[in-house]
Scaffold this active site. Structure first.
Site, PDB file in Angstrom:
ATOM      1  N   THR A 281       4.036   2.321   5.628  1.00 51.90           N
ATOM      2  CA  THR A 281       2.629   1.920   5.720  1.00 51.90           C
ATOM      3  C   THR A 281       1.906   2.881   6.647  1.00 51.90           C
ATOM      4  OG1 THR A 281       1.063   0.286   6.584  1.00 51.90           O
ATOM      5  CG2 THR A 281       3.289   0.175   7.469  1.00 51.90           C
TER       6      THR A 281
ATOM      7  N   ASP B 165       1.909  -0.747  11.604  1.00 53.14           N
ATOM      8  CA  ASP B 165       1.884  -2.122  12.125  1.00 53.14           C
ATOM      9  C   ASP B 165       3.192  -2.871  11.848  1.00 53.14           C
ATOM     10  OD1 ASP B 165       1.505  -2.237   9.394  1.00 53.14           O
ATOM     11  OD2 ASP B 165       0.005  -3.811   9.457  1.00 53.14           O
TER      12      ASP B 165
ATOM     13  N   ARG C  98      -6.690  -2.994   8.694  1.00 50.79           N
ATOM     14  CA  ARG C  98      -7.404  -4.274   8.627  1.00 50.79           C
ATOM     15  C   ARG C  98      -6.993  -5.173   9.793  1.00 50.79           C
ATOM     16  NH1 ARG C  98      -6.770  -6.398   2.880  1.00 50.79           N
ATOM     17  NH2 ARG C  98      -7.996  -4.569   2.377  1.00 50.79           N
TER      18      ARG C  98
ATOM     19  N   ASP D 203      -0.442   2.101   8.423  1.00 47.44           N
ATOM     20  CA  ASP D 203      -1.032   1.343   9.533  1.00 47.44           C
ATOM     21  C   ASP D 203      -0.196   1.319  10.814  1.00 47.44           C
ATOM     22  OD1 ASP D 203      -3.103   0.760   7.879  1.00 47.44           O
ATOM     23  OD2 ASP D 203      -2.576  -1.331   7.545  1.00 47.44           O
TER      24      ASP D 203
ATOM     25  N   GLY E  75       0.826  -1.212   0.000  1.00 47.74           N
ATOM     26  CA  GLY E  75       0.000   0.000   0.000  1.00 47.74           C
ATOM     27  C   GLY E  75       0.853   1.252   0.000  1.00 47.74           C
TER      28      GLY E  75
ATOM     29  N   GLY F 157       5.703  -2.445   3.574  1.00 49.98           N
ATOM     30  CA  GLY F 157       5.354  -3.026   4.862  1.00 49.98           C
ATOM     31  C   GLY F 157       6.009  -4.384   5.070  1.00 49.98           C
ATOM     32  N   ASP F 158       5.490  -5.129   6.036  1.00 50.96           N
ATOM     33  CA  ASP F 158       6.066  -6.434   6.380  1.00 50.96           C
ATOM     34  C   ASP F 158       6.150  -7.376   5.184  1.00 50.96           C
ATOM     35  OD1 ASP F 158       6.622  -5.984   9.021  1.00 50.96           O
ATOM     36  OD2 ASP F 158       4.789  -6.918   9.789  1.00 50.96           O
TER      37      ASP F 158
ATOM     38  N   GLN G 105      -7.348   8.251   3.280  1.00 48.12           N
ATOM     39  CA  GLN G 105      -6.331   8.227   4.351  1.00 48.12           C
ATOM     40  C   GLN G 105      -4.940   7.922   3.805  1.00 48.12           C
ATOM     41  OE1 GLN G 105      -8.317   5.994   7.963  1.00 48.12           O
ATOM     42  NE2 GLN G 105      -9.331   5.492   6.046  1.00 48.12           N
TER      43      GLN G 105
ATOM     44  N   ARG H 283       1.158  -5.050  -5.897  1.00 51.99           N
ATOM     45  CA  ARG H 283       1.305  -6.306  -5.167  1.00 51.99           C
ATOM     46  C   ARG H 283       1.634  -7.358  -6.211  1.00 51.99           C
ATOM     47  NH1 ARG H 283      -2.778  -3.665  -1.855  1.00 51.99           N
ATOM     48  NH2 ARG H 283      -1.791  -3.265   0.153  1.00 51.99           N
TER      49      ARG H 283
END
Ligand code: ADP
Ligand code: F6P
Length: 325
Positions: free
Chosen positions: A129, A133, A175, A131, A15, A106-107, A256, A76
């Site tokens: 990211t 996270d 998510r 997030d 993302g 991200g991860d 966002q 992706r």
């Protein structure tokens, strides 16, 4: 500088997040000032496999620090999970003279970076990211902008929610992680914050609280709901039927992920992009950049991926005092 590092590639994957452009700019400018050529790999690992590779110079990254999105595009790429394509990716890097790659994502993207490292291409991950996270770091690119965007949206919703004496459910992204919900819920003074980590599906408890607060004269209610918790439109129907309070759901969605990055996102992304190139030039590989205890640091990718992260316990603690639930 490592003798071997002549050309580095940079890609964005997963993302997008505001601040990725600032990180790309930092990679390019730090690389060039260290005597290294920089190539942009477009569309993440998919672009690597498709050899969608461009030269980047200082001019190519001028005027982008303030922009959201990613000038390198993102994607992706399921193929890259297979060894055959990881080998192909490494071969393509060698064909283009790329000795090191900065992977911003991200991860999932760090897993891809690690696979590329296993195939002999030095790689460094940069956490991108909205997030937040990623366990090894207190900062991820885009989170600050995303929470400010969501907070401003919730402020606006509160105006209309109050005028109509309604209950508003605001769905924010995340998510599998509730950091955006937690931060924006606190910042907007929301009455309820539902996160994937803490919410146990007890909607009756919310209904009872709304009914109690109504009796006490509270006219409107804001519920911040993290994407992963459940369907906000369905929740709105259940709450409206049970309480008799008009209830609307607003899903903030991908807005966002866009917009001009905040000052913090521009500065921290710049620092992380620079740090990634410095690590490559020191001959490091299979590392990920992080921010911890006021410092920009780095970790082995596998160790970073094995770390676990929950919601900030003190922030969660204060929600018990400041919100209705
Ligand atoms: P994020 O980086 O934001 O977590 P994804 O989980 O979608 O996003 O991962 C982004 C991309 O990283 C994937 O589309 C794929 O190309 C690559 N990737 C993810 N997991 C792996 C893996 N186990 N092995 C190789 N590549 C992976
Ligand atoms: O990882 C960032 C994120 O925005 C999540 O919060 C969200 O669940 C997901 O990406 C949505 O991704 P997509 O771009 O596939 O809609």
């Amino acid at each position: 500088m490592s003798d071997k590092m002549k050309t580095i590639g940079v890609l964005t994957s997963g993302g997008d997040a505001p601040g990725m452009n600032a990180a790309i700019r930092a990679v390019v400018r730090t690389g060039i000032s260290s005597g290294v050529k920089v190539k942009g790999i477009r569309c993440g690992f998919a672009g690597l496999l498709d050899e969608d590779i461009i030269d980047l110079d200082n001019l190519a990254v001028s005027n982008i620090i303030q922009t959201g999105g990613t000038i390198l595009y993102t994607a992706r790429c399921h193929r890259f999970r297979e060894l055959e394509y990881q080998k192909k990716g490494a071969e393509i890097c060698r064909k283009h003279g790329i000795d090191g790659v900065v992977v911003i994502g991200g991860d999932g993207s760090f897993n891809g970076a690690s696979k590329l490292a296993e195939q002999g291409i030095n790689t460094i991950g940069v956490p991108g990211t909205i997030d937040l996270d990623i366990a090894c770091t207190e900062y991820t690119i885009g989170f600050d902008t995303a929470i400010n965007t969501a907070m401003e949206a919730i402020d606006k919703l509160r105006d209309t929610s109050e005028s109509h004496e309604r209950c508003s459910i605001v769905e924010v992204m995340g998510r599998t992680a509730g950091h955006i919900a937690l931060w924006t819920g606190i910042a907007s003074g929301s009455e309820y914050i539902l996160t994937v980590e803490e919410y146990k599906g007890d909607i009756q408890r919310i209904i009872t609280k709304i009914q109690d607060r109504r009796r006490m004269g509270k006219k409107n209610h804001i519920i911040v709901n993290a994407e992963g918790v459940g369907n906000s439109n369905e929740m709105a129907k259940v709450i409206e039927i049970a309480t008799g309070v008009e209830t609307r759901a607003t899903i903030l969605g991908h807005i966002q992920r866009g917009g001009n990055p905040t000052c913090k996102d521009r500065v921290y992304s710049s620092a992380m992009g620079t740090k990634a190139v410095e690590l490559l030039c020191e001959g490091k590989t299979n590392r990920v950049v992080g921010y911890r205890d006021g410092e920009f640091v780095d970790f082995d990718i596998q160790e970073a991926l094995a770390m676990e992260k929950g919601l900030d316990p003190y922030l969660f603690h204060i929600t018990k005092k400041l919100t209705t639930i």
